[in-house]
Design a protein around this motif. Sequence first.
Motif, PDB file in Angstrom:
ATOM      1  N   MET A 126       3.564   3.728   6.216  1.00 53.48           N
ATOM      2  CA  MET A 126       3.530   2.393   6.826  1.00 53.48           C
ATOM      3  C   MET A 126       3.829   1.322   5.783  1.00 53.48           C
ATOM      4  N   GLY A 127       3.348   1.506   4.581  1.00 50.96           N
ATOM      5  CA  GLY A 127       3.609   0.554   3.507  1.00 50.96           C
ATOM      6  C   GLY A 127       3.125  -0.853   3.828  1.00 50.96           C
ATOM      7  N   CYS A 128       1.880  -0.996   4.263  1.00 52.19           N
ATOM      8  CA  CYS A 128       1.344  -2.306   4.639  1.00 52.19           C
ATOM      9  C   CYS A 128       1.405  -3.262   3.448  1.00 52.19           C
ATOM     10  N   ILE A 139      -0.302   4.456   0.221  1.00 50.83           N
ATOM     11  CA  ILE A 139      -1.036   5.652   0.659  1.00 50.83           C
ATOM     12  C   ILE A 139      -0.327   6.369   1.815  1.00 50.83           C
ATOM     13  N   CYS A 140       0.335   5.621   2.681  1.00 50.45           N
ATOM     14  CA  CYS A 140       1.081   6.280   3.750  1.00 50.45           C
ATOM     15  C   CYS A 140       2.395   5.536   3.986  1.00 50.45           C
ATOM     16  N   ASN A 151      -4.215  -4.799   5.386  1.00 53.73           N
ATOM     17  CA  ASN A 151      -4.286  -3.346   5.523  1.00 53.73           C
ATOM     18  C   ASN A 151      -4.543  -2.969   6.983  1.00 53.73           C
ATOM     19  N   THR A 152      -3.956  -1.844   7.388  1.00 57.74           N
ATOM     20  CA  THR A 152      -4.150  -1.372   8.754  1.00 57.74           C
ATOM     21  C   THR A 152      -5.361  -0.446   8.821  1.00 57.74           C
ATOM     22  N   CYS A 153      -5.696   0.177   7.705  1.00 55.62           N
ATOM     23  CA  CYS A 153      -6.818   1.109   7.746  1.00 55.62           C
ATOM     24  C   CYS A 153      -7.624   1.002   6.457  1.00 55.62           C
ATOM     25  N   ARG A 160      -8.178   3.061   4.096  1.00 57.05           N
ATOM     26  CA  ARG A 160      -7.603   3.603   2.861  1.00 57.05           C
ATOM     27  C   ARG A 160      -6.842   2.521   2.103  1.00 57.05           C
ATOM     28  N   GLY A 161      -6.264   1.592   2.858  1.00 55.79           N
ATOM     29  CA  GLY A 161      -5.535   0.488   2.233  1.00 55.79           C
ATOM     30  C   GLY A 161      -6.469  -0.412   1.451  1.00 55.79           C
ATOM     31  N   CYS A 189       0.856  -1.182   0.000  1.00 50.09           N
ATOM     32  CA  CYS A 189       0.000   0.000   0.000  1.00 50.09           C
ATOM     33  C   CYS A 189       0.900   1.242   0.000  1.00 50.09           C
TER      34      CYS A 189
HETATM   35  S1  SF4 Z   1      -3.276   0.330   4.789  1.00 52.14           S
HETATM   36 FE1  SF4 Z   1      -3.538   2.278   5.823  1.00 52.14          FE
HETATM   37  S2  SF4 Z   1      -1.871   2.257   7.316  1.00 52.14           S
HETATM   38 FE2  SF4 Z   1      -1.366   0.690   5.836  1.00 52.14          FE
HETATM   39  S3  SF4 Z   1      -0.054   1.758   4.319  1.00 52.14           S
HETATM   40 FE3  SF4 Z   1      -2.165   1.842   3.569  1.00 52.14          FE
HETATM   41  S4  SF4 Z   1      -2.911   3.815   4.287  1.00 52.14           S
HETATM   42 FE4  SF4 Z   1      -1.095   3.341   5.505  1.00 52.14          FE
END
Ligand code: SF4
Lengths: 414, 120
Positions: free
Chosen positions: B13-15, B10-11, B31-33, B35-36, B8
Motif C-alpha cells: 500500500m505504501g501509505c 511494511i506492505c 497510516n491505514t493500519c 503496523r504503519g 510506510c
Molecule cells: S500503514 Fe499499514 S496498510 Fe499502510 S503501508 Fe503500512 S502496513 Fe501497509
Amino acid sequence: MSCMVDVAIVGGGPAGLAAALAAKEAKPEAKVLVIERDKKLGGILRQCIHNGFGLHYFGEELTGPEYAQRFIDRVEKTDIEVWTDTMVLDVSQKREITCVNTELGLQKVEAGAVVLAMGCRERTRGALNIPGTRPAGVYTAGCAQRLVNMEGFMPGKEIVILGSGDIGLIMARRMTWEGAKVKLVAEIMPYSSGLNRNIVQCLVDNDIPLKFNHTVTAVNGRERVESVTVSEVDPATRRPIPGTEETIPCDTLLLSVGLIPENELSLAAGIQMDRVTSGAVVDETRQTSVPGVFACGNVLHVHDLVDNVSAEATLAGAAAARYAIDGPKATEWYAVKAENGVRYTAPQKLSKGASGKAELFFRVGNPVKNAAVEARCGDKVLARRKKNIMTPGEMEKIEIDLAEVQGEVVVTLV
Amino acid sequence: METREMTCIICPMGCALRVTRDGDTITVTGNTCKRGEKYGIQEMTMPMRTVTTSVTCRGGDRPLVSVKTKDQVPKEKIAEVLEACREASVQAPVRVGDVILADAAGAGSDVVATCNADAV
Ligand code: SF4
Ligand SMILES: Cc1cc2nc3c(=O)[nH]c(=O)nc-3n(C[C@H](O)[C@H](O)[C@H](O)COP(=O)(O)OP(=O)(O)OC[C@H]3O[C@@H](n4cnc5c(N)ncnc54)[C@H](O)[C@@H]3O)c2cc1C
C-alpha cells in the motif's frame, strides 16, 4: 559422446536447483542431471548480494548468495549429477540435448524429461533505441551489479539510472555505498515497478532523486559518456515533451529497463510461446506444448520474488520426474484466459481431469486499488480474492480447485 | 516539535505517513493500519538497516566475498560499517555465516560471510 538420464535440467539457477531436488524427491530412483553454463551453480542470485530473499520460502531474510547456497548444499547431499561450465546448444522435440563442455567437447544427452530453467537476460540499449552517440559507460544494471559485486570493479563515478525497477534501485544504493554519486533515477512510467522498501531504503535513504514520467533522450560524449539528456514524457503517449530537456553531466548510464526470458532454446525446439510473457505456454505442471519438456522460473515468466521461482520449479521438477518414470498423463487441456486488467496468467492451460489445488500466477496491467480478482469457469466462480492494492510490479496469485474446472477458465478483475 | 513525511514500507500500500515528535510523544498519521504506526515511530526514533557489501578475499577462487551485518544496525552507522568492510580482507576458505568482522565499527552487529569461497 552420448548418455541417458531420466530428467535433464537446463540451467543451475534457483529454478534449476529446486526442480532437480523436486525431481529427486518425487522419484528417488530417477537419474537427474543439471547442466549449467557458468563455472558455479546459483544463477543470477550469485550477484544479488543484498538481502530480501527467502521470506516466504524459508521464513527468514537471506541475501541472494545465501539463498542459492541453501539449495546447492541440498543438491550436494543427493546423487543429482551436475555439469558446470557446460553450455546447452540445442534441445530437440525428442528431448535430445546437445551441449558443449571445454573438457569433454560436444555431448549428447537423451532425457526422459527436460526442464528448461535458463532464466532471463536484461534488455539492452539496443532494444531501446536511445538516440545519440555510442560511447563507453553504458551498462545494464545487472552487468554493473556483476562487475561491482563479483569482480570488485566500479563502472563509474557519476551515475544516471534509467528505470526504477528493483534492480535499478538496488544498484543505485550499491553504487552510492561504493563511493559513486548517483545523480538521478529516471522512470518513464508514472509509477515505479520496484518495491516501496527499495525506493525508501535505496533512494530516499541516500538522497537520490527519482523522477517519474522522465526518460533518457540522448547519450552524449565521444569516447566515454559525458552527459545524458533527460526529458519529461507525456504520460498519455509516453513521448518526450519538447522543451523539457535537461542535460545531466555523468560518466555512466545504467539501464534497468526490464528482463526478457532467455528462450532461444525453447524457440528452436518449436515450443508454443506466449506473446505477453515471452515464455512458453504451460499447464499447471509447467509442461510446455512439447510433451516431456517443462519450463519454470524466469525463462517462463519474469518473477520478482525468487521464492515464487522455487515454488514453481518444484512443481515442474516433480512433474518431469513423473513423466520420465511413469510416462505421459495429460493429453487434453482447457485454456486459461486473462481478461479485464489482468495482463497474463501462468499457467495458460489446465489438464483435463486434473485434481488438487493449483495456483494461477498473474500480473495486472496497471496499478489498481481496492479491487478483486476472480477465476471463473463459465458462470461458476472458482475463486475470488480481494486486494487493497495490485501493481504491475508484483506478481499475484489466485488458488483454484482443479476438480472444479470443466471448461475454459477466465481470470479477471471485478 | 519535529515532523517528517515518509512512506510506510511494511506492505505494498505504501501509505504516506506524517510522523510528529513533540517532546516524548510521537504521533503517526496517514497510516491505514497499526503496523504503519509502529514503523513510523521506529523510523523517527531509531531507524535500523541491514548492510550488505563485499570484502576482499585472499587466496580464494573469487576476488570478493559477499557479506552482511548479521543484525540490523542503526542507519547512521552504515557509512562506518561500509568503511570497516572496505578495509577488511579475509583468507579463503570462507563459508556462509563465518564472522568476518566482530561488532563491526561498534555498530552492534557482526559482519558475516554470505557466500562460500574455496581456497585455490
Ligand atoms: S500503514 Fe499499514 S496498510 Fe499502510 S503501508 Fe503500512 S502496513 Fe501497509
Ligand atoms: C540482473 C538481475 C538482478 C536480479 N535481482 C533480483 C533481486 O534482487 N531479487 C529477486 O528476488 N530477484 C532478482 N532477480 C530475478 C531473479 O532472476 C530471479 O529471482 C531468479 O534468480 C530466477 O531464477 P532462474 O533460475 O529462473 O534464473 P537464473 O538465476 O537467471 O538462472 C538461470 C541459469 O541458467 C543458466 N543458463 C542459461 N542458458 C543456459 C544454457 N544454454 N546452457 C546452460 N545453462 C544455461 C544461466 O547461466 C543461469 O545460471 C534479478 C534478475 C536479474 C537478471
